[in-house]
Design an enzyme around this catalytic site. Structure first.
Site, PDB file in Angstrom:
ATOM      1  N   ARG A  28       0.987  -1.205   0.009  1.00 16.82           N
ATOM      2  CA  ARG A  28      -0.143   0.125   0.021  1.00 16.82           C
ATOM      3  C   ARG A  28       1.034   1.330  -0.001  1.00 16.82           C
ATOM      4  NH1 ARG A  28      -2.217  -4.263  -1.172  1.00 16.82           N
ATOM      5  NH2 ARG A  28      -4.196  -4.814  -0.283  1.00 16.82           N
ATOM      6  N   ALA A  64      -0.110   4.345   2.461  1.00 18.46           N
ATOM      7  CA  ALA A  64      -0.398   4.017   3.796  1.00 18.46           C
ATOM      8  C   ALA A  64       0.565   4.468   4.952  1.00 18.46           C
ATOM      9  CB  ALA A  64      -0.275   2.412   3.772  1.00 18.46           C
ATOM     10  N   LEU A  66       3.874   5.612   7.238  1.00 19.81           N
ATOM     11  CA  LEU A  66       5.112   4.961   7.631  1.00 19.81           C
ATOM     12  C   LEU A  66       5.151   3.490   7.590  1.00 19.81           C
ATOM     13  CD1 LEU A  66       7.962   5.407   9.288  1.00 19.81           C
ATOM     14  CD2 LEU A  66       6.483   4.981  11.334  1.00 19.81           C
ATOM     15  N   GLY A 111       1.736   8.834   7.425  1.00 13.98           N
ATOM     16  CA  GLY A 111       2.774   9.692   6.541  1.00 13.98           C
ATOM     17  C   GLY A 111       2.403   9.974   5.218  1.00 13.98           C
ATOM     18  N   GLU A 114       0.993  13.205   5.231  1.00 14.24           N
ATOM     19  CA  GLU A 114       2.102  14.156   5.599  1.00 14.24           C
ATOM     20  C   GLU A 114       2.830  14.419   4.045  1.00 14.24           C
ATOM     21  OE1 GLU A 114       3.791  11.803   8.955  1.00 14.24           O
ATOM     22  OE2 GLU A 114       3.893  13.684   9.988  1.00 14.24           O
ATOM     23  N   GLU A 134      -1.790   7.384  13.608  1.00 14.72           N
ATOM     24  CA  GLU A 134      -0.623   7.525  14.625  1.00 14.72           C
ATOM     25  C   GLU A 134      -1.380   7.379  16.186  1.00 14.72           C
ATOM     26  OE1 GLU A 134      -1.084   9.346  11.761  1.00 14.72           O
ATOM     27  OE2 GLU A 134       1.047   9.655  11.177  1.00 14.72           O
TER      28      GLU A 134
HETATM   29  C1  1HE Z   1       1.742  -1.960   5.599  1.00 21.42           C
HETATM   30  C2  1HE Z   1       1.382  -0.656   5.814  1.00 21.42           C
HETATM   31  C3  1HE Z   1       2.082   0.101   6.666  1.00 21.42           C
HETATM   32  C4  1HE Z   1      -0.216  -1.842   4.824  1.00 21.42           C
HETATM   33  N1  1HE Z   1       3.154  -0.641   7.096  1.00 21.42           N
HETATM   34  N2  1HE Z   1       2.891  -2.394   5.916  1.00 21.42           N
HETATM   35  N3  1HE Z   1       0.001   3.590   8.753  1.00 21.42           N
HETATM   36  C5  1HE Z   1      -1.193   3.117   9.349  1.00 21.42           C
HETATM   37  O1  1HE Z   1      -1.396   2.709  10.456  1.00 21.42           O
HETATM   38  C6  1HE Z   1      -2.202   2.315   8.344  1.00 21.42           C
HETATM   39  C7  1HE Z   1      -1.950   0.878   8.063  1.00 21.42           C
HETATM   40  N4  1HE Z   1      -2.784   0.156   6.727  1.00 21.42           N
HETATM   41  C8  1HE Z   1      -3.793   0.152   6.826  1.00 21.42           C
HETATM   42  O2  1HE Z   1      -4.593   0.707   7.533  1.00 21.42           O
HETATM   43  C9  1HE Z   1      -4.368  -0.785   5.631  1.00 21.42           C
HETATM   44  O3  1HE Z   1      -3.323  -1.353   4.938  1.00 21.42           O
HETATM   45  C10 1HE Z   1      -5.028   0.303   4.253  1.00 21.42           C
HETATM   46  C11 1HE Z   1      -6.331   0.944   4.822  1.00 21.42           C
HETATM   47  C12 1HE Z   1      -3.795   1.276   3.965  1.00 21.42           C
HETATM   48  C13 1HE Z   1      -4.989  -0.746   3.073  1.00 21.42           C
HETATM   49  O4  1HE Z   1      -6.004  -1.680   3.601  1.00 21.42           O
HETATM   50  P1  1HE Z   1      -5.818  -2.890   2.692  1.00 21.42           P
HETATM   51  O5  1HE Z   1      -6.957  -4.070   3.064  1.00 21.42           O
HETATM   52  O6  1HE Z   1      -6.132  -2.455   1.185  1.00 21.42           O
HETATM   53  O7  1HE Z   1      -4.823  -3.636   2.668  1.00 21.42           O
HETATM   54  P2  1HE Z   1      -3.783  -4.643   3.843  1.00 21.42           P
HETATM   55  O8  1HE Z   1      -4.083  -6.112   3.562  1.00 21.42           O
HETATM   56  O9  1HE Z   1      -4.040  -4.124   5.190  1.00 21.42           O
HETATM   57  O10 1HE Z   1      -2.447  -4.612   3.520  1.00 21.42           O
HETATM   58  C14 1HE Z   1      -1.407  -4.953   2.496  1.00 21.42           C
HETATM   59  C15 1HE Z   1      -0.226  -5.348   2.940  1.00 21.42           C
HETATM   60  O11 1HE Z   1       0.355  -4.059   3.187  1.00 21.42           O
HETATM   61  C16 1HE Z   1      -0.206  -6.041   4.234  1.00 21.42           C
HETATM   62  O12 1HE Z   1       1.144  -6.957   4.051  1.00 21.42           O
HETATM   63  P3  1HE Z   1       0.982  -8.360   3.708  1.00 21.42           P
HETATM   64  O13 1HE Z   1       2.431  -8.811   3.775  1.00 21.42           O
HETATM   65  O14 1HE Z   1       0.206  -9.059   5.037  1.00 21.42           O
HETATM   66  O15 1HE Z   1       0.387  -8.407   2.523  1.00 21.42           O
HETATM   67  C17 1HE Z   1       0.165  -4.711   5.144  1.00 21.42           C
HETATM   68  O16 1HE Z   1       0.721  -5.331   6.297  1.00 21.42           O
HETATM   69  C18 1HE Z   1       1.000  -4.003   4.464  1.00 21.42           C
HETATM   70  N5  1HE Z   1       0.864  -2.752   5.097  1.00 21.42           N
HETATM   71  N6  1HE Z   1      -0.023  -0.762   5.431  1.00 21.42           N
HETATM   72  C19 1HE Z   1       3.697  -1.499   6.770  1.00 21.42           C
HETATM   73  N7  1HE Z   1       1.918   1.258   7.012  1.00 21.42           N
HETATM   74  C20 1HE Z   1       6.830  10.100   9.691  1.00 21.42           C
HETATM   75  S1  1HE Z   1       5.732   9.351  11.119  1.00 21.42           S
HETATM   76  C21 1HE Z   1       4.335   8.663  10.099  1.00 21.42           C
HETATM   77  C22 1HE Z   1       3.591   7.732  10.952  1.00 21.42           C
HETATM   78  C23 1HE Z   1       2.704   6.918  10.488  1.00 21.42           C
HETATM   79  O17 1HE Z   1       2.483   7.057   9.047  1.00 21.42           O
HETATM   80  S2  1HE Z   1       1.746   6.205  11.268  1.00 21.42           S
HETATM   81  C24 1HE Z   1       0.505   5.441  10.384  1.00 21.42           C
HETATM   82  C25 1HE Z   1       1.041   4.243   9.445  1.00 21.42           C
END
Ligand code: 1HE
Length: 260
Positions: A28, A64, A66, A111, A114, A134
């Site tokens: 993502r 998605a 960080l 992020g 961001e 976050e």
């Molecule tokens: C990830 C990440 C990620 C997906 N880091 N691996 N961001 C978040 O807290 C958002 C986290 N992600 C989600 O809520 C969802 O993935 C989505 C809504 C974006 C998309 O959902 P979906 O159903 O289409 O995909 P999925 O099945 O959740 O994810 C597909 C794969 O991407 C899966 O890995 P897989 O190996 O199991 O296939 C997920 O683990 C991976 N994946 N998002 C790592 N963020 C400078 S500071 C900034 C601080 C932040 O950004 S905190 C917010 C982080």
């Protein structure tokens, strides 16, 4: 400058628009450290033909945020340096060589928001949704979000997003100022490229003033802002291109402003 998870292609007859696409759809477009540094490098090394850029994300989601799999055993000092790395990369987006239009769809979270908020214009399609997870992950923003997002929607709305996990859908996002444009699903990239091509036609000093003077003026006390504005206005209007464009209008050769 190339990166295995960033595709760069060019649009326009003079290749004046660069489309920079995150190519990590399987995750993502989660921003690993390597991807953040790659973005920094791409923005620092755009060819001189480029006058405007578009940021896009491959697959159904823009970004998605960080890469949470990398957020493991950092101590406080490493945390500061990590956040500063993001700041530097997104500084290259906001204060780099050219205006940047974000083409948003699907998740624009953490992020990813961001990154989007470091761009100058945000075009969202109707599948877009915005969140700052976050708050529920036990962390804080670190990629400039606390500086840039309140300037778009106000600190109260940003705090609500983080306190409560509130998710804004595309229409609400446009209403509160997260995006300036809202288009049907699948049309964000086309609209973003159309806008970037239009931006690329501006006099370079106008784009420079909008990127570098306007946000600083907005942060200055009014009296200093007015002085900065006067200086910037004088520099812009003294450029040969400004004189040429004014003459074109006065002799009836330039387009009028039209509401259509
Ligand atoms: C990830 C990440 C990620 C997906 N880091 N691996 N961001 C978040 O807290 C958002 C986290 N992600 C989600 O809520 C969802 O993935 C989505 C809504 C974006 C998309 O959902 P979906 O159903 O289409 O995909 P999925 O099945 O959740 O994810 C597909 C794969 O991407 C899966 O890995 P897989 O190996 O199991 O296939 C997920 O683990 C991976 N994946 N998002 C790592 N963020 C400078 S500071 C900034 C601080 C932040 O950004 S905190 C917010 C982080």
């Amino acid at each position: 400058m190339t990166h295995k998870e960033i595709a760069v292609e060019f649009r326009g007859e003079a290749e004046q628009v660069a489309v920079i696409r995150l190519m990590r759809a399987a995750k993502r477009n989660a921003l690993s450290d390597g991807l953040v540094l790659g973005l920094r490098d791409v923005f620092m090394n755009l060819p001189t033909s480029v006058r405007a850029a578009v940021v896009d994300g491959d697959g159904p989601h823009f970004c998605a945020g960080l890469d949470l799999s990398e957020l493991s055993e950092r101590d406080a000092a490493q945390g500061v340096l990590h956040s500063r790395m993001w700041h530097e990369a997104l500084r290259q987006v906001q204060f780099g060589a050219v205006p940047v239009v974000a083409a948003l769809h699907g998740a624009v979270v953490g992020g990813g928001l961001e990154l989007a908020s470091a761009c100058h214009i945000r075009v969202a399609d109707s599948s877009t949704f915005y969140a700052l997870p976050e708050g529920s992950r036990g962390i804080f923003v670190g990629g400039g979000g606390s500086v840039r997002i309140p300037r778009l929607i106000g600190a109260a709305r940003m705090a609500d997003m983080m306190f409560t996990g509130r998710v804004y859908k595309a229409e609400e996002g446009e209403r509160i100022g997260l995006s300036q444009y809202l288009v049907p699903e699948g049309h964000a990239l086309d609209k973003a490229v159309e806008l970037a091509l239009r931006i690329a036609e501006n006099a370079p000093m106008t784009n420079y003033a909008l990127m570098h003077a306007l946000p600083r003026i907005a942060d200055q006390p009014a009296d200093q802002g007015l002085m900065t504005e006067a200086l910037m206005a004088a520099v812009a209007q003294s450029a040969p291109e400004a004189k040429f464009r004014l003459q074109e209008f006065l002799s009836g050769r330039a387009a009028k402003v039209s509401k259509d």
